[in-house]
Design a protein around this motif. Structure first.
Motif, PDB file in Angstrom:
ATOM      1  N   VAL A  49       0.870  -1.176   0.000  1.00  0.00           N
ATOM      2  CA  VAL A  49       0.000   0.000   0.000  1.00  0.00           C
ATOM      3  C   VAL A  49       0.907   1.226   0.000  1.00  0.00           C
ATOM      4  CG1 VAL A  49      -1.792   1.277   1.231  1.00  0.00           C
ATOM      5  CG2 VAL A  49      -1.840  -1.233   1.197  1.00  0.00           C
ATOM      6  N   ALA A  50       0.814   2.010  -1.053  1.00  0.00           N
ATOM      7  CA  ALA A  50       1.783   3.087  -1.282  1.00  0.00           C
ATOM      8  C   ALA A  50       1.413   4.361  -0.537  1.00  0.00           C
ATOM      9  CB  ALA A  50       1.886   3.380  -2.775  1.00  0.00           C
ATOM     10  N   GLN A  51       2.405   4.904   0.180  1.00  0.00           N
ATOM     11  CA  GLN A  51       2.309   6.280   0.674  1.00  0.00           C
ATOM     12  C   GLN A  51       2.770   7.212  -0.449  1.00  0.00           C
ATOM     13  OE1 GLN A  51       3.394   7.515   4.706  1.00  0.00           O
ATOM     14  NE2 GLN A  51       4.620   5.663   4.823  1.00  0.00           N
ATOM     15  N   PRO A  52       2.140   8.365  -0.632  1.00  0.00           N
ATOM     16  CA  PRO A  52       2.628   9.339  -1.618  1.00  0.00           C
ATOM     17  C   PRO A  52       3.780  10.146  -1.004  1.00  0.00           C
ATOM     18  CG  PRO A  52       0.648  10.183  -0.586  1.00  0.00           C
ATOM     19  CD  PRO A  52       0.893   8.819   0.021  1.00  0.00           C
ATOM     20  N   MET A  53       4.952   9.527  -0.918  1.00  0.00           N
ATOM     21  CA  MET A  53       6.033  10.082  -0.093  1.00  0.00           C
ATOM     22  C   MET A  53       6.488  11.464  -0.555  1.00  0.00           C
ATOM     23  SD  MET A  53       8.131   6.601   0.782  1.00  0.00           S
ATOM     24  CE  MET A  53       7.861   5.782  -0.779  1.00  0.00           C
ATOM     25  N   TYR A  54       6.710  11.617  -1.854  1.00  0.00           N
ATOM     26  CA  TYR A  54       7.126  12.929  -2.362  1.00  0.00           C
ATOM     27  C   TYR A  54       6.060  13.981  -2.042  1.00  0.00           C
ATOM     28  CZ  TYR A  54       8.494  16.602  -5.628  1.00  0.00           C
ATOM     29  OH  TYR A  54       8.853  17.825  -6.185  1.00  0.00           O
ATOM     30  N   ASP A  55       4.803  13.620  -2.241  1.00  0.00           N
ATOM     31  CA  ASP A  55       3.712  14.566  -1.996  1.00  0.00           C
ATOM     32  C   ASP A  55       3.592  14.925  -0.518  1.00  0.00           C
ATOM     33  OD1 ASP A  55       3.163  14.515  -4.673  1.00  0.00           O
ATOM     34  OD2 ASP A  55       1.415  13.207  -4.516  1.00  0.00           O
ATOM     35  N   LEU A  56       3.882  13.979   0.368  1.00  0.00           N
ATOM     36  CA  LEU A  56       3.853  14.297   1.799  1.00  0.00           C
ATOM     37  C   LEU A  56       4.806  15.451   2.099  1.00  0.00           C
ATOM     38  CD1 LEU A  56       3.841  10.707   3.366  1.00  0.00           C
ATOM     39  CD2 LEU A  56       2.049  12.431   3.658  1.00  0.00           C
ATOM     40  N   GLY A  57       6.016  15.371   1.539  1.00  0.00           N
ATOM     41  CA  GLY A  57       6.979  16.439   1.761  1.00  0.00           C
ATOM     42  C   GLY A  57       6.588  17.733   1.086  1.00  0.00           C
ATOM     43  N   ALA A  58       6.131  17.625  -0.163  1.00  0.00           N
ATOM     44  CA  ALA A  58       5.784  18.826  -0.932  1.00  0.00           C
ATOM     45  C   ALA A  58       4.602  19.563  -0.305  1.00  0.00           C
ATOM     46  CB  ALA A  58       5.470  18.437  -2.381  1.00  0.00           C
ATOM     47  N   VAL A  59       3.567  18.834   0.085  1.00  0.00           N
ATOM     48  CA  VAL A  59       2.379  19.465   0.668  1.00  0.00           C
ATOM     49  C   VAL A  59       2.712  20.057   2.040  1.00  0.00           C
ATOM     50  CG1 VAL A  59       0.037  19.057   1.525  1.00  0.00           C
ATOM     51  CG2 VAL A  59       0.773  18.028  -0.631  1.00  0.00           C
ATOM     52  N   ALA A  60       3.531  19.351   2.818  1.00  0.00           N
ATOM     53  CA  ALA A  60       3.920  19.867   4.131  1.00  0.00           C
ATOM     54  C   ALA A  60       4.700  21.170   4.000  1.00  0.00           C
ATOM     55  CB  ALA A  60       4.744  18.835   4.886  1.00  0.00           C
ATOM     56  N   MET A  61       5.608  21.225   3.038  1.00  0.00           N
ATOM     57  CA  MET A  61       6.395  22.442   2.841  1.00  0.00           C
ATOM     58  C   MET A  61       5.514  23.572   2.334  1.00  0.00           C
ATOM     59  SD  MET A  61       9.337  23.812   3.200  1.00  0.00           S
ATOM     60  CE  MET A  61       9.460  25.593   3.000  1.00  0.00           C
ATOM     61  N   ARG A  62       4.571  23.272   1.462  1.00  0.00           N
ATOM     62  CA  ARG A  62       3.657  24.311   0.972  1.00  0.00           C
ATOM     63  C   ARG A  62       2.791  24.845   2.105  1.00  0.00           C
ATOM     64  NH1 ARG A  62       2.340  28.549  -0.326  1.00  0.00           N
ATOM     65  NH2 ARG A  62       0.672  29.081  -1.771  1.00  0.00           N
ATOM     66  N   LEU A  63       2.326  23.948   2.980  1.00  0.00           N
ATOM     67  CA  LEU A  63       1.545  24.375   4.140  1.00  0.00           C
ATOM     68  C   LEU A  63       2.386  25.282   5.033  1.00  0.00           C
ATOM     69  CD1 LEU A  63      -0.927  24.236   5.995  1.00  0.00           C
ATOM     70  CD2 LEU A  63      -0.078  22.034   6.854  1.00  0.00           C
ATOM     71  N   LEU A  64       3.643  24.920   5.221  1.00  0.00           N
ATOM     72  CA  LEU A  64       4.517  25.742   6.066  1.00  0.00           C
ATOM     73  C   LEU A  64       4.754  27.121   5.447  1.00  0.00           C
ATOM     74  CD1 LEU A  64       6.208  25.853   8.653  1.00  0.00           C
ATOM     75  CD2 LEU A  64       8.143  24.964   7.343  1.00  0.00           C
ATOM     76  N   THR A  65       4.911  27.177   4.120  1.00  0.00           N
ATOM     77  CA  THR A  65       5.109  28.498   3.488  1.00  0.00           C
ATOM     78  C   THR A  65       3.899  29.386   3.706  1.00  0.00           C
ATOM     79  OG1 THR A  65       4.262  27.795   1.311  1.00  0.00           O
ATOM     80  CG2 THR A  65       6.626  27.541   1.691  1.00  0.00           C
ATOM     81  N   LYS A  66       2.711  28.802   3.650  1.00  0.00           N
ATOM     82  CA  LYS A  66       1.504  29.595   3.895  1.00  0.00           C
ATOM     83  C   LYS A  66       1.490  30.146   5.316  1.00  0.00           C
ATOM     84  CE  LYS A  66      -1.708  27.490   0.587  1.00  0.00           C
ATOM     85  NZ  LYS A  66      -3.019  26.806   0.426  1.00  0.00           N
ATOM     86  N   LEU A  67       1.868  29.305   6.258  1.00  0.00           N
ATOM     87  CA  LEU A  67       1.877  29.743   7.659  1.00  0.00           C
ATOM     88  C   LEU A  67       2.948  30.810   7.885  1.00  0.00           C
ATOM     89  CD1 LEU A  67       1.442  26.247   9.338  1.00  0.00           C
ATOM     90  CD2 LEU A  67      -0.278  28.052   9.191  1.00  0.00           C
ATOM     91  N   MET A  68       4.119  30.639   7.256  1.00  0.00           N
ATOM     92  CA  MET A  68       5.193  31.621   7.426  1.00  0.00           C
ATOM     93  C   MET A  68       4.820  32.963   6.813  1.00  0.00           C
ATOM     94  SD  MET A  68       8.756  29.432   6.986  1.00  0.00           S
ATOM     95  CE  MET A  68       8.359  28.803   5.349  1.00  0.00           C
ATOM     96  N   LYS A  69       4.035  32.923   5.735  1.00  0.00           N
ATOM     97  CA  LYS A  69       3.603  34.156   5.077  1.00  0.00           C
ATOM     98  C   LYS A  69       2.288  34.681   5.645  1.00  0.00           C
ATOM     99  CE  LYS A  69       5.796  32.862   0.682  1.00  0.00           C
ATOM    100  NZ  LYS A  69       6.691  34.010   0.500  1.00  0.00           N
ATOM    101  N   LYS A  70       1.794  33.984   6.677  1.00  0.00           N
ATOM    102  CA  LYS A  70       0.536  34.364   7.338  1.00  0.00           C
ATOM    103  C   LYS A  70      -0.650  34.378   6.375  1.00  0.00           C
ATOM    104  CE  LYS A  70       2.563  36.916  11.206  1.00  0.00           C
ATOM    105  NZ  LYS A  70       3.876  36.280  11.084  1.00  0.00           N
ATOM    106  N   GLU A  71      -0.630  33.431   5.448  1.00  0.00           N
ATOM    107  CA  GLU A  71      -1.757  33.265   4.534  1.00  0.00           C
ATOM    108  C   GLU A  71      -2.839  32.421   5.201  1.00  0.00           C
ATOM    109  OE1 GLU A  71      -0.362  31.560   0.908  1.00  0.00           O
ATOM    110  OE2 GLU A  71       1.164  33.095   0.570  1.00  0.00           O
ATOM    111  N   ASN A  72      -4.050  32.503   4.684  1.00  0.00           N
ATOM    112  CA  ASN A  72      -5.161  31.739   5.232  1.00  0.00           C
ATOM    113  C   ASN A  72      -4.981  30.252   4.925  1.00  0.00           C
ATOM    114  OD1 ASN A  72      -7.814  31.317   6.405  1.00  0.00           O
ATOM    115  ND2 ASN A  72      -8.512  30.942   4.314  1.00  0.00           N
ATOM    116  N   VAL A  73      -5.151  29.418   5.935  1.00  0.00           N
ATOM    117  CA  VAL A  73      -5.067  27.965   5.780  1.00  0.00           C
ATOM    118  C   VAL A  73      -6.401  27.370   6.188  1.00  0.00           C
ATOM    119  CG1 VAL A  73      -3.950  25.861   6.582  1.00  0.00           C
ATOM    120  CG2 VAL A  73      -2.574  27.910   6.176  1.00  0.00           C
ATOM    121  N   GLU A  74      -7.120  26.813   5.226  1.00  0.00           N
ATOM    122  CA  GLU A  74      -8.446  26.275   5.504  1.00  0.00           C
ATOM    123  C   GLU A  74      -8.383  24.970   6.293  1.00  0.00           C
ATOM    124  OE1 GLU A  74     -10.712  25.886   1.963  1.00  0.00           O
ATOM    125  OE2 GLU A  74     -10.616  28.013   1.441  1.00  0.00           O
TER     126      GLU A  74
END
Length: 335
Positions: free
Chosen positions: A290-315
């Motif tokens: 059963v495959a984890q989307p490993m690359y996407d886990l990192g990419a989405v986590a980093m994108r979420l962090l950029t939003k938080l660092m820039k104080k953007e809205n996170v739904e």
């Protein structure tokens, strides 16, 4: 001698403030002036002092990443996703390996925070009360990647580990297996080990199969523990017909243990696991997983962090990515 901002200003015939605006990509600089400053920088070989710039702007454009085991290919692939998105948003990564030791993880977290990183990604380890205490001292955003905290205090990106395990065991059930063993990770790891164990038990219950304690061995997620667990199962009077391993590494260890006894996968034992590391398709027989989307886990986590660092809205601060069952050659129908 070290070239300073004063040297660049004198060479370009502008003020130090103008050089600073050019270096920090301030749009309020005339194109002709910007060109003069860049030419002076190139002639003198000036390198802006990142520490000084960080003190002035209160931003260092760096992100700290705590990785539990850099030798584990899962975390290497996740880290690649993190770095690609970090580069896209012009952040630099400080990657720290913690050797899966809680004390080192806490020390690394504190060190990164002392270095004034703009954000922190904690990857793939168990989040304990001690981790929470360290996180609470941070004045910067923190995102958990491939793990989560039990109380949901921090943003996270992960898969549903219980559901992934349930799907793996259900695959064995659909192939006619009812004597199904498990090589589990530590049950003290609620986000991963315990969740996958619960998925195993839930799939047995859904199929009307009685849970048997002697068909579960606890490993440490790595190859060697898969070898040892399979040796135990091979010594049972009533052997399982199929094994669910909580990680691909342990599954590969189990396959080799079976083969060392002159037996065959899947003829004698079917094997399924979770993760889908590169080795899963290289081992023979190729491993059903059963495959984890490993690359996407990192990419989405980093994108979420950029939003938080820039104080953007996170739904949605707690993201669950989909998993996928990949049927290969290590599982067969039971006659």
């Amino acid at each position: 001698m070290t070239v300073t901002i004063y040297d660049v200003a004198r060479e370009a015939g502008v003020s130090m403030a103008t050089v600073s605006r050019v270096v920090n990509n301030n749009p309020n600089v005339k194109p002709q002036t910007r060109k003069k400053v860049y030419e002076a920088i190139e002639r003198l070989g000036y390198r802006p002092n990142a520490v000084a710039r960080g003190l002035a702007s209160k931003k260092t454009t760096t992100v700290g990443v705590v990785i539990p085991d850099i030798s584990n290919s899962i975390f290497a692939e996740i880290a690649r996703g993190i770095e690609d998105i970090a580069n896209m948003y012009h952040y630099n990564i400080i990657l720290c390996n913690a050797d899966k030791r809680k004390e080192k993880e806490i020390r690394v977290i504190n060190t990164l925070l002392e270095k004034q990183v703009d954000g922190l990604l904690f990857m793939g380890g168990t989040v304990t009360d001690e981790h929470i205490q360290a996180f609470q001292t941070a004045a910067v955003p923190i995102v958990l990647c491939a793990t989560s905290d039990e109380k949901g205090m921090y943003p996270s990106v992960d898969i549903d580990h219980e559901s992934a395990a349930y799907d793996a065991v259900s695959t064995l059930v659909r192939h006619g297996h009812r004597q199904i063993a498990m090589i589990s990770g530590t049950l003290q790891d609620p986000a991963n080990g315990y969740a996958r164990f619960q998925g195993y038990k839930r799939a047995l219950e859904a199929a009307g199969i009685e849970y048997q304690e002697d068909l579960v061995r606890i490993g440490n997620y790595r190859y060697e523990s898969g070898v040892e667990a399979m040796k135990y199962f091979l010594g049972l009077k009533k052997k399982p017909t199929a094994i669910f391993a909580a990680t691909d590494e342990m599954a590969i260890g189990a396959i080799h243990s079976i083969q060392d006894e002159g037996l065959r996968v899947p003829d004698d034992f079917s094997i399924i696991s979770v993760d889908n590391i590169r080795m899963a398709s290289m081992v023979r027989p190729q491993l059903t997983t059963v495959a984890q989307p490993m690359y996407d886990l990192g990419a989405v986590a980093m994108r979420l962090l950029t939003k938080l660092m820039k104080k953007e809205n996170v739904e949605n601060p707690r993201v669950i990515l989909p998993h996928e069952t990949i049927l290969r050659l290590s599982v067969s129908h039971l006659d």
